[in-house]
Design an enzyme around this catalytic site. Sequence first.
Site, PDB file in Angstrom:
ATOM      1  N   TRP A   1       0.822  -1.211   0.000  1.00 45.06           N
ATOM      2  CA  TRP A   1       0.000   0.000   0.000  1.00 45.06           C
ATOM      3  C   TRP A   1       0.851   1.255   0.000  1.00 45.06           C
ATOM      4  O   TRP A   1       0.517   2.241  -0.665  1.00 45.06           O
ATOM      5  CB  TRP A   1      -0.985  -0.025   1.165  1.00 45.06           C
ATOM      6  CG  TRP A   1      -2.019  -1.081   0.963  1.00 45.06           C
ATOM      7  CD1 TRP A   1      -2.148  -2.252   1.659  1.00 45.06           C
ATOM      8  CD2 TRP A   1      -3.018  -1.102  -0.062  1.00 45.06           C
ATOM      9  NE1 TRP A   1      -3.185  -2.994   1.131  1.00 45.06           N
ATOM     10  CE2 TRP A   1      -3.740  -2.317   0.085  1.00 45.06           C
ATOM     11  CE3 TRP A   1      -3.383  -0.219  -1.074  1.00 45.06           C
ATOM     12  CZ2 TRP A   1      -4.805  -2.663  -0.747  1.00 45.06           C
ATOM     13  CZ3 TRP A   1      -4.450  -0.565  -1.912  1.00 45.06           C
ATOM     14  CH2 TRP A   1      -5.140  -1.771  -1.742  1.00 45.06           C
TER      15      TRP A   1
ATOM     16  N   ASP B   1      -1.522   6.943   6.350  1.00 45.22           N
ATOM     17  CA  ASP B   1      -2.618   6.079   5.906  1.00 45.22           C
ATOM     18  C   ASP B   1      -2.841   5.060   7.017  1.00 45.22           C
ATOM     19  O   ASP B   1      -2.022   4.167   7.234  1.00 45.22           O
ATOM     20  CB  ASP B   1      -2.225   5.387   4.599  1.00 45.22           C
ATOM     21  CG  ASP B   1      -3.258   4.357   4.135  1.00 45.22           C
ATOM     22  OD1 ASP B   1      -4.300   4.199   4.801  1.00 45.22           O
ATOM     23  OD2 ASP B   1      -2.998   3.703   3.106  1.00 45.22           O
TER      24      ASP B   1
ATOM     25  N   LYS C   1     -12.579  -1.494   7.334  1.00 42.45           N
ATOM     26  CA  LYS C   1     -11.839  -2.429   8.173  1.00 42.45           C
ATOM     27  C   LYS C   1     -12.200  -2.243   9.649  1.00 42.45           C
ATOM     28  O   LYS C   1     -12.639  -3.173  10.296  1.00 42.45           O
ATOM     29  CB  LYS C   1     -10.339  -2.263   7.938  1.00 42.45           C
ATOM     30  CG  LYS C   1      -9.944  -2.484   6.467  1.00 42.45           C
ATOM     31  CD  LYS C   1      -8.495  -2.192   6.202  1.00 42.45           C
ATOM     32  CE  LYS C   1      -8.182  -2.186   4.714  1.00 42.45           C
ATOM     33  NZ  LYS C   1      -8.318  -3.499   4.082  1.00 42.45           N
TER      34      LYS C   1
END
Length: 362
Positions: A103, A173, A197
């Site tokens: 990511w 992030d 999530k």
Amino acid sequence: MGNRAFNFNAGPAALPLEVLQRAQEEFVDFKGIGMSIMEISHRSAEYEQVHNETQELLKRIFGIPNGYQILFLQGGASTQFAMIPMNFLKAGKVGSYVLTGAWAEKAIQEAKLFGEVAIAASSAEQKFMKIPDLSEIKLDPNSAYLHVTSNETIEGAQFQAFPETGNIPLIADMSSDILSRPVDVSKFSMIYAGAQKNLGPSGVTVAIIKDEMLQDLPKSIPTMMRYETHSKNNSLYNTPPAYSIYMVNLVLKWIEEQGGLSVIEKNNIEKAGLIYSAIDQSGGFYRGPVDTGSRSPMNITFRLQNEELEKQFVKESEKNGFVGLKGHRSVGGLRASTYNAVPYASCKALADFMADFQSRNS
């Protein structure tokens, strides 16, 4: 509910059963208005109350100090990979990134489309199985910001502490570990996270941005890609993902009911500990590839001796009610995502299944 699966999906992920039941109760008739919240105007008083309350809940639970904006955006964290350099990476500046996994790498590739990028630290040589030591981060003094990915969902590595960046804005992030533990938000100029999530269902991305970051943004950015647009309009410039925001509202209330982030963190450590213990005490039957000092309590990755045995593990686990244990297609192996809403009982059941599988296949 006895027929609930043992849900270890990486995202969209498990939601608290109590939240789902409350949403079910309000689904057709929201607070007696004769309509679902999915049917009403985002300009209505009923929706705006939910919208504003959700911001206040997040501010209270996460300890967000004054001087920050809370934005509800669309396009997932992946859109933020582009919006951040579009808004903040000005000419003559450098976007600095810590490369910790898949990511972080995606964020870097997007930033390169808009300006100069520097890798302040990287764990690529360790195959992203270890978060770089904070002392290894070499920050260009001309940096527009330093970007970190607090938890790599695919590899299963997490920052246990965050770098001090002085006057250079720190951006994180936190898509896969936001609200899993207390964090000093004041260290960050921006925190962002896809909801699917730990916050709620997919469809909304939360961005927490320091006010000073929203000043003097380039005027050439398309309207919907400007943070200023959403800030000035309380994230209501266009129709927001109203139902997703409503679900985030319910999840935040559930977190408060559990006792807040200190209790949530304690529960997460205990849950993850069950599975990590099953790995570490297996005598090598299971192998946890991530360095112990970087292990994530949110995404627990592990391997068996060969891929055939891993396929057998997944097949048998599914027959026993476990969902989502196959590792990401890019790295293989196995992964259990133990987000806030995954019950202790599910983690205990998985640890017991792992012990039983080992006894039958050693």
